[in-house]
Design an enzyme around this catalytic site. Sequence first.
Site, PDB file in Angstrom:
ATOM      1  N   LYS A  59      12.171  10.258  36.615  1.00 41.82           N
ATOM      2  CA  LYS A  59      11.784   9.611  37.877  1.00 41.82           C
ATOM      3  C   LYS A  59      10.270   9.461  37.870  1.00 41.82           C
ATOM      4  O   LYS A  59       9.568  10.235  37.218  1.00 41.82           O
ATOM      5  CB  LYS A  59      12.189  10.476  39.072  1.00 41.82           C
ATOM      6  CG  LYS A  59      12.247   9.731  40.379  1.00 41.82           C
ATOM      7  CD  LYS A  59      13.582   9.032  40.547  1.00 41.82           C
ATOM      8  CE  LYS A  59      13.625   8.101  41.715  1.00 41.82           C
ATOM      9  NZ  LYS A  59      14.984   7.623  41.972  1.00 41.82           N
ATOM     10  N   ASP A  63      13.135   2.039  43.312  1.00 41.27           N
ATOM     11  CA  ASP A  63      13.527   3.073  44.281  1.00 41.27           C
ATOM     12  C   ASP A  63      12.814   2.672  45.575  1.00 41.27           C
ATOM     13  O   ASP A  63      12.449   1.493  45.743  1.00 41.27           O
ATOM     14  CB  ASP A  63      13.117   4.479  43.792  1.00 41.27           C
ATOM     15  CG  ASP A  63      13.784   5.598  44.600  1.00 41.27           C
ATOM     16  OD1 ASP A  63      14.969   5.864  44.386  1.00 41.27           O
ATOM     17  OD2 ASP A  63      13.119   6.205  45.470  1.00 41.27           O
TER      18      ASP A  63
HETATM   19  P1  NDP Z   1      13.873   0.657  50.246  1.00 39.78           P
HETATM   20  O1  NDP Z   1      12.429   0.819  50.055  1.00 39.78           O
HETATM   21  O2  NDP Z   1      14.509  -0.646  49.939  1.00 39.78           O
HETATM   22  O3  NDP Z   1      14.295   1.053  51.729  1.00 39.78           O
HETATM   23  C1  NDP Z   1      14.019   2.311  52.231  1.00 39.78           C
HETATM   24  C2  NDP Z   1      14.467   2.374  53.674  1.00 39.78           C
HETATM   25  O4  NDP Z   1      14.397   3.716  54.122  1.00 39.78           O
HETATM   26  C3  NDP Z   1      13.577   1.569  54.614  1.00 39.78           C
HETATM   27  O5  NDP Z   1      14.326   1.122  55.707  1.00 39.78           O
HETATM   28  C4  NDP Z   1      12.535   2.599  55.027  1.00 39.78           C
HETATM   29  O6  NDP Z   1      11.902   2.329  56.264  1.00 39.78           O
HETATM   30  C5  NDP Z   1      13.385   3.851  55.134  1.00 39.78           C
HETATM   31  N1  NDP Z   1      12.549   5.013  54.838  1.00 39.78           N
HETATM   32  C6  NDP Z   1      11.931   5.305  53.667  1.00 39.78           C
HETATM   33  N2  NDP Z   1      11.225   6.433  53.765  1.00 39.78           N
HETATM   34  C7  NDP Z   1      11.400   6.868  55.028  1.00 39.78           C
HETATM   35  C8  NDP Z   1      10.928   7.992  55.735  1.00 39.78           C
HETATM   36  N3  NDP Z   1      10.134   8.895  55.161  1.00 39.78           N
HETATM   37  N4  NDP Z   1      11.333   8.137  57.022  1.00 39.78           N
HETATM   38  C9  NDP Z   1      12.136   7.226  57.618  1.00 39.78           C
HETATM   39  N5  NDP Z   1      12.613   6.124  56.984  1.00 39.78           N
HETATM   40  C10 NDP Z   1      12.253   5.960  55.719  1.00 39.78           C
HETATM   41  O7  NDP Z   1      14.541   1.818  49.345  1.00 39.78           O
HETATM   42  P2  NDP Z   1      16.040   1.954  48.822  1.00 39.78           P
HETATM   43  O8  NDP Z   1      16.995   1.358  49.777  1.00 39.78           O
HETATM   44  O9  NDP Z   1      16.057   1.510  47.416  1.00 39.78           O
HETATM   45  O10 NDP Z   1      16.205   3.544  48.793  1.00 39.78           O
HETATM   46  C11 NDP Z   1      16.757   4.270  49.878  1.00 39.78           C
HETATM   47  C12 NDP Z   1      17.284   5.612  49.364  1.00 39.78           C
HETATM   48  O11 NDP Z   1      18.293   5.381  48.367  1.00 39.78           O
HETATM   49  C13 NDP Z   1      16.243   6.508  48.682  1.00 39.78           C
HETATM   50  O12 NDP Z   1      16.578   7.857  48.931  1.00 39.78           O
HETATM   51  C14 NDP Z   1      16.453   6.214  47.200  1.00 39.78           C
HETATM   52  O13 NDP Z   1      16.010   7.276  46.388  1.00 39.78           O
HETATM   53  C15 NDP Z   1      17.967   6.068  47.159  1.00 39.78           C
HETATM   54  N6  NDP Z   1      18.530   5.342  46.029  1.00 39.78           N
HETATM   55  C16 NDP Z   1      18.088   4.089  45.705  1.00 39.78           C
HETATM   56  C17 NDP Z   1      18.656   3.428  44.637  1.00 39.78           C
HETATM   57  C18 NDP Z   1      18.257   2.040  44.266  1.00 39.78           C
HETATM   58  O14 NDP Z   1      18.826   1.520  43.308  1.00 39.78           O
HETATM   59  N7  NDP Z   1      17.339   1.387  44.957  1.00 39.78           N
HETATM   60  C19 NDP Z   1      19.706   4.052  43.813  1.00 39.78           C
HETATM   61  C20 NDP Z   1      20.138   5.334  44.297  1.00 39.78           C
HETATM   62  C21 NDP Z   1      19.546   5.944  45.351  1.00 39.78           C
HETATM   63  P3  NDP Z   1      10.375   1.810  56.280  1.00 39.78           P
HETATM   64  O15 NDP Z   1      10.425   0.458  55.651  1.00 39.78           O
HETATM   65  O16 NDP Z   1       9.988   1.817  57.705  1.00 39.78           O
HETATM   66  O17 NDP Z   1       9.593   2.804  55.440  1.00 39.78           O
HETATM   67  O1  2IT Z   2      17.961   7.120  42.441  1.00 39.17           O
HETATM   68  C1  2IT Z   2      18.406   6.258  41.654  1.00 39.17           C
HETATM   69  O2  2IT Z   2      19.464   6.434  41.028  1.00 39.17           O
HETATM   70  C2  2IT Z   2      17.656   5.018  41.492  1.00 39.17           C
HETATM   71  N1  2IT Z   2      16.663   4.823  42.170  1.00 39.17           N
HETATM   72  C3  2IT Z   2      18.091   3.997  40.480  1.00 39.17           C
HETATM   73  C4  2IT Z   2      17.615   4.358  39.104  1.00 39.17           C
HETATM   74  C5  2IT Z   2      17.859   3.330  38.043  1.00 39.17           C
HETATM   75  O3  2IT Z   2      17.404   3.592  36.919  1.00 39.17           O
HETATM   76  O4  2IT Z   2      18.468   2.296  38.292  1.00 39.17           O
END
Ligand code: NDP
Ligand code: 2IT
Length: 455
Positions: free
Chosen positions: A134, A174
């Site tokens: 990561k 992420d």
């Molecule tokens: P994005 O940046 O697309 O969206 C994040 C969302 O979560 C936004 O709505 C943001 O609001 C909110 N957010 C982030 N940090 C905070 C915080 N500290 N407090 C309150 N709200 C928060 O990210 P993703 O959708 O990609 O990721 C969301 C989660 O999913 C994370 O935990 C990530 O690790 C996990 N994840 C992502 C994957 C991927 O492929 N993208 C795969 C697996 C897991 P704001 O815009 O106001 O900050």
């Molecule tokens: O938390 C996760 O699994 C991710 N942000 C996606 C990682 C990836 O390599 O696609």
Amino acid sequence: MSNEVNTECKNEIDEFIKGLKKRNPGQPEFQQAVEEVVGDLMPVVCSEERYRKERILERMTEPDRIVIFRVSWEDDEGNVRVNRAWRVQFNNSIGPYKGGLRFHPSVNTSILKFLGFEQVLKNSLTGLPMGGGKGGSNFNPKGKSDREVMRFCHSLMIELHRHIGENTDVPAGDIGVGSREISYMFGQYKRLENEFTGILTGKGLAFGGSLVRTEATGYGCVYFCENMFNEIDDSLDGKTCIVSGSGNVAIYTVEKALEMGAKVVTLSDSSGFIYDKDGIDEEKLSFVKELKEVRRGRISEYADKFKSSEFHKDKKPWGVKADVAFPSATQNEISHEDAKTLLSNGIKAVAEGANMPTVNEGVHEFRKAKILFGPAKAANAGGVAVSGLEQSQNSLRLSWSSEEVNSRLKGIMKDIHGKCVEHGKTDDGHVDYARGANVGGFIKVADAMIAYGIV
Ligand code: NDP
Ligand code: 2IT
């Protein structure tokens, strides 16, 4: 794990956690992630002499290496800006390091180590040949122009490029890192190395990206949840769902949940949540996509636009009565109190789209109550799984159709569900998905490490 769920090997668990905390002071998120896992793994280690003798847990909780570097860049006003960036290469026993990059002001070593550690077990569960890593930066993309984000990404890659490679380490997106950022970083890598290879996933479709990668985490999480319901002869059809976040994971969770016949009534961002009593339909979701993916606006605009909804400033959606919760924003967004509230409101399932969204005390409440609890490393593995499929397509120099990728994603989520059942079924027939995922992810990595000797 000092809780009612794991009572076996309590002394060994307590001793291990004591040592872990001593070795990793000031890293609460990392300690939390390991503590959650060790409660389930210690009984396996205690019962298998080769794991115990080989000190496998000590080895698996120490990353292979961490690279920390400065990223200097120039903002639109000509000011010099300095950020810090990391790549945590946690474990490459079963494949090249793989895992996302996060851009958020809160990013630090502890958060990236927790994410890297979880990623090792998650990637193992997918059945694909991927190790875990990561990275990211404390850079805050909010309010920055495209050109500022470009200059930051280009500068970051000037250092990162020497640490990654298609057979070494393949980052992805992420929080705060989506297709815009991946494109800037990929373009810079290509220039620096004079090489067009799949060193990042989540790329644009014109330059090696995979169909369905954007949707994969959210879709996968809903598939996993449906598998959990099917296991007890039920389904998502007709269920009311609450979703947090409104980014990549949240948006495609809502899209797939609607397709499965569920009703979704909330979304959120860091400013608060919206509650829509009529449910978020396809048209409202298109508005959210444009709002978040194009305009990068705030979720409160949803309530200005749709009169069936209201905005709750600085609040989280966990007090809204529902059947299913999909936490899809960030770590520790479900507190112990929130978990109790969800249970007292009759929640039937929690499928974690975000990484470690529930504090450990909350996880214990869900496990004790025997609801369908899909832990992050299983429920959100669809994103990295399709990243793995993107790597396969890059190696083959081929692009698969969306039907092909989606059907592989569905198959992988079903297999992960199967592994959780295999390792998590309890005597009364209930499936403890948290234990199943922890043990199921661990075995392959542990056995590979042991095969390599003392490494
Ligand atoms: P994005 O940046 O697309 O969206 C994040 C969302 O979560 C936004 O709505 C943001 O609001 C909110 N957010 C982030 N940090 C905070 C915080 N500290 N407090 C309150 N709200 C928060 O990210 P993703 O959708 O990609 O990721 C969301 C989660 O999913 C994370 O935990 C990530 O690790 C996990 N994840 C992502 C994957 C991927 O492929 N993208 C795969 C697996 C897991 P704001 O815009 O106001 O900050
Ligand atoms: O938390 C996760 O699994 C991710 N942000 C996606 C990682 C990836 O390599 O696609």
